[in-house]
Design a protein around this motif. Sequence first.
Motif, short mmCIF file in Angstrom:
data_model
loop_
_atom_site.label_atom_id
_atom_site.label_comp_id
_atom_site.label_asym_id
_atom_site.label_seq_id
_atom_site.Cartn_x
_atom_site.Cartn_y
_atom_site.Cartn_z
N LEU A 1 28.75 45.70 56.92
CA LEU A 1 30.12 45.93 56.48
C LEU A 1 30.69 47.08 57.43
O LEU A 1 31.88 46.79 57.85
CB LEU A 1 30.22 46.12 54.82
CG LEU A 1 30.24 45.05 53.96
CD1 LEU A 1 29.96 45.58 52.72
CD2 LEU A 1 31.16 43.95 54.27
N SER B 1 33.86 45.87 59.62
CA SER B 1 35.06 46.32 59.19
C SER B 1 35.14 48.01 59.08
O SER B 1 36.19 48.22 58.85
CB SER B 1 35.22 45.87 57.77
OG SER B 1 34.94 44.60 57.49
N ALA C 1 35.12 50.78 55.09
CA ALA C 1 35.22 49.51 53.99
C ALA C 1 34.14 49.79 53.10
O ALA C 1 33.68 48.76 52.16
CB ALA C 1 34.84 48.45 55.01
N GLU D 1 40.46 46.15 51.00
CA GLU D 1 39.96 47.13 51.95
C GLU D 1 38.58 47.65 51.94
O GLU D 1 37.97 47.88 52.82
CB GLU D 1 41.08 48.13 51.81
CG GLU D 1 42.29 47.53 52.61
CD GLU D 1 43.63 48.51 52.26
OE1 GLU D 1 44.88 48.01 52.07
OE2 GLU D 1 43.44 49.71 51.89
N LYS E 1 34.97 47.21 50.93
CA LYS E 1 34.47 45.82 50.71
C LYS E 1 33.05 46.03 50.10
O LYS E 1 32.47 44.91 49.53
CB LYS E 1 34.23 45.09 51.79
CG LYS E 1 35.69 44.54 52.53
CD LYS E 1 35.38 44.10 53.91
CE LYS E 1 36.78 44.05 54.99
NZ LYS E 1 37.65 43.48 54.22
#
Length: 723
Positions: free
Chosen positions: A115, A119, A123, A413, A415
């Motif tokens: 993640l 991101s 995140a 936003e 995650k």
Amino acid sequence: MTPSQFTGTTQEDREDSRGPSCSARPGWRLVETVCPYCGAGCRLRLRVRGTRLSGVEGGDGPPNHGWLCLKGRLGWDFAHHPDRLTVPLVRKGGLLTETSWAEALDLVAARLSELVRVSGAGAVAGLASGKCTNEENFVFQKLMRAGLGTNNIDQCGRLCHAASVAGLTAAFGAGAMTNSIDELASADLIFIIGANPTVAHPLIAARIEEACSRGARLICADPRSIEIARLADLRLQHLPGTDAALLNAMMHVILEEGLADERFIAGRTENFEAFQAVVRRYPPELAEVVSGVPAAKIREAAVLYAQAPRSSIVYSSGLTQHTTGLANVLSVANLAMLTGNVGRESTGVNPLLGQVNAQGACDMGALPDVFPGYQPVCVPASRERYEAASGCQLPGQPGLTMTEILAAAARGEVKGLFVLGANPALSAPDLKHTTHALRRLEFLVVQDIFLTETAELAHVVLPGASFVEKDGTVTSTERRVQRIRRAVPPAGSARSDLDILLDLADRLGLGPGPGGPDEVMNEIARMVPDYGGLSYRRLDTSPAGIQWPCPTPDHPGTRYLHRYGFSGGRAPFSPVDYQGPAEHPDEDYPLILTTGCVLEHSQTGTMSRRSTGLGGLLQGAGVELNPLLAAEMGVSDGDPVRVVSRRGAVVARAILSLSVGREMVFLPYHFREASANLLTNPAFDPGAKTPELKVAAVRIERLDAATISALAAAGAHEKAPAG
Ligand SMILES: Nc1nc2c(c(=O)[nH]1)N[C@H]1C(S)=C(S)[C@@H](COP(=O)(O)OP(=O)(O)OC[C@H]3O[C@@H](n4cnc5c(=O)[nH]c(N)nc54)[C@H](O)[C@@H]3O)O[C@H]1N2
Ligand SMILES: Nc1nc2c(c(=O)[nH]1)N[C@H]1C(S)=C(S)[C@@H](COP(=O)(O)OP(=O)(O)OC[C@H]3O[C@@H](n4cnc5c(=O)[nH]c(N)nc54)[C@H](O)[C@@H]3O)O[C@H]1N2
Ligand code: SF4
Ligand SMILES: [Mo]
């Protein structure tokens, strides 16, 4: 003895709970540890027989001096409950399925890293725990910061005392209780505002009662008529959320009557003029209109507080769980400074922190804006120090608070979330929104001792060892750092939280790290100046623990703060204007709901409801209503009623009680089958980011007989955990 009158064990109970000495029973051992339930940090002596606990006794010395309250005395057996998590679980085909430690930990490390890679570090986020040790919280924040590169780390303390940490740091330079629990017994006056110690911190209530029996005066400001107020010289039953007006008016009177401590103000404070300009606008007559407390009583309270030689303020979440929580904390700090009641024995501003290690989790930097020891993440010099220690580049922007993490998760936003020892699916406000946020996460890890409401939503569940199954330290509300000790082996293949976190840190590339909790404490002592003199060797030979600041190995620890000055030089007064709560009663929702705790249960009930003794005393939520309101509605004691807010509704049994006025109702938040947080308002304090858990507008609906039997038939009351 009714539970609401319970303030501690009686001498007889104590003798009884001590029983025959353990040395007389072959095969029994005694293990000294700390009660896991509240921030008072009472010393607990476990009786251990083989691999099972068989009872507890109160440990000697401060803060509890051999005594225990109901929870401490009866609540220990959750550790052996069959519901304990004993194996790691991963979600497969939609179901949580047993797996090996290696698979679970590999998956957590891989998914969180992925993640971050895809991101960005923003995140992912972590919630640390006031239930876990200093060592565990320290390693957890390191894992999030150095291992994953994010400052998105917070804890459920955001839901209660974030305003205390921020407010008292801003005012005095240290975000903690200024004085000690034992000192309360020698105060000349105690001003309790927004705390219910008889229920929430019974052994602290015992010290306050001791003071009263020695002739101390007591002022109690609480919208409800709470148990300890029976001893008060003065009771101020103000409307919820009006504390700043009440406090400003008290300070107005103190100035008007010439009772301010001018020497203290001139010598140790700053910004007095700006503060005074605001306070001058709050005559008690104005505060009477806002708060409902007669002006004459406000005057009397002001004079009593200011004239006593040593006045102590005691507060808790009744001040902080508001959209104005930070302002409220600054206000009580103003009051103490105005009268020179800080930096002396038996005075001060004393927040009663809630969880056993709420203070320690903050000290360890389980906060988004500071490293361990409250070093701001955005100050390059402090960042460089931590970078040198961890050998990693660390993020320099403050991360998200818990409130913001949940909001960001709801927007997709954030995650990935790692929850260590917390149960936001029941403890956070506006549960519909919170559960939506948790469900939206791509990856949720929960490390707990039970399959909580939050763990039920997780992708991976890691079983931690409970407080009797591991070694570590916890820091109580009076800054007392004490050892907890392993007395029995972990349930099943559960592992100590520290071992789990160190394994994960290794998988995230931080290296094998320290070997055990003692080595982590050595690292803490190097990084946290106030813990600089602590080590296991020292703590193991200091039966009552050591109160920080303890900067060097030869420092004895500190009973009360700010004796020789404030760390920032002068303490600033903060002008505070009154601002009402975010939600007011109206035609549709004519009552004010306030929420909080009852004696028998703790937080989201995961532990207390699985204790045979406590669960047996009280299972199930009740909503307290004034008998006048009940009579108008035709509701009798024990009837199920529906409590409805703009956000949701719950069914709970009515408890007719004079502790609330006609305009208010009270619902505890421990019970999943009637969760107060389906109703609460998520509006939060802009500075502390603590939600307004203490005020929401609601209505009560009487249920007709048909609805009641339909509810019973449908089993609408979700099951409580088996006791
Ligand atoms: N039995 C038990 N003990 C606990 C806990 C538990 O769950 N159960 N939880 C622990 C935790 S985590 C915490 S943080 C502490 C909390 O400890 P406390 O804050 O002392 O307990 P609460 O019941 O949350 O609320 C305190 C009081 O605030 C009052 N109050 C409500 N609104 C206002 C207001 O606007 N102004 C003022 N002045 N008062 C108001 C309530 O009437 C209540 O009496 O307790 C700890 N101890
Ligand atoms: N409406 C309303 N809501 C409130 C409040 C209120 O007054 N009103 N009060 C708020 C307050 S004061 C607080 S502090 C929060 C509390 O909010 P949370 O911290 O979310 O609630 P807890 O039930 O204390 O959750 C702690 C979790 O840690 C687990 N646990 C216990 N020991 C261990 C351990 O050794 N290791 C691990 N890994 N896990 C462990 C427990 O099983 C439990 O699930 O709730 C808040 N919510
Ligand atoms: S006052 Fe708090 S720490 Fe002490 S025995 Fe009771 S619950 Fe445990
Ligand atoms: Mo709390």
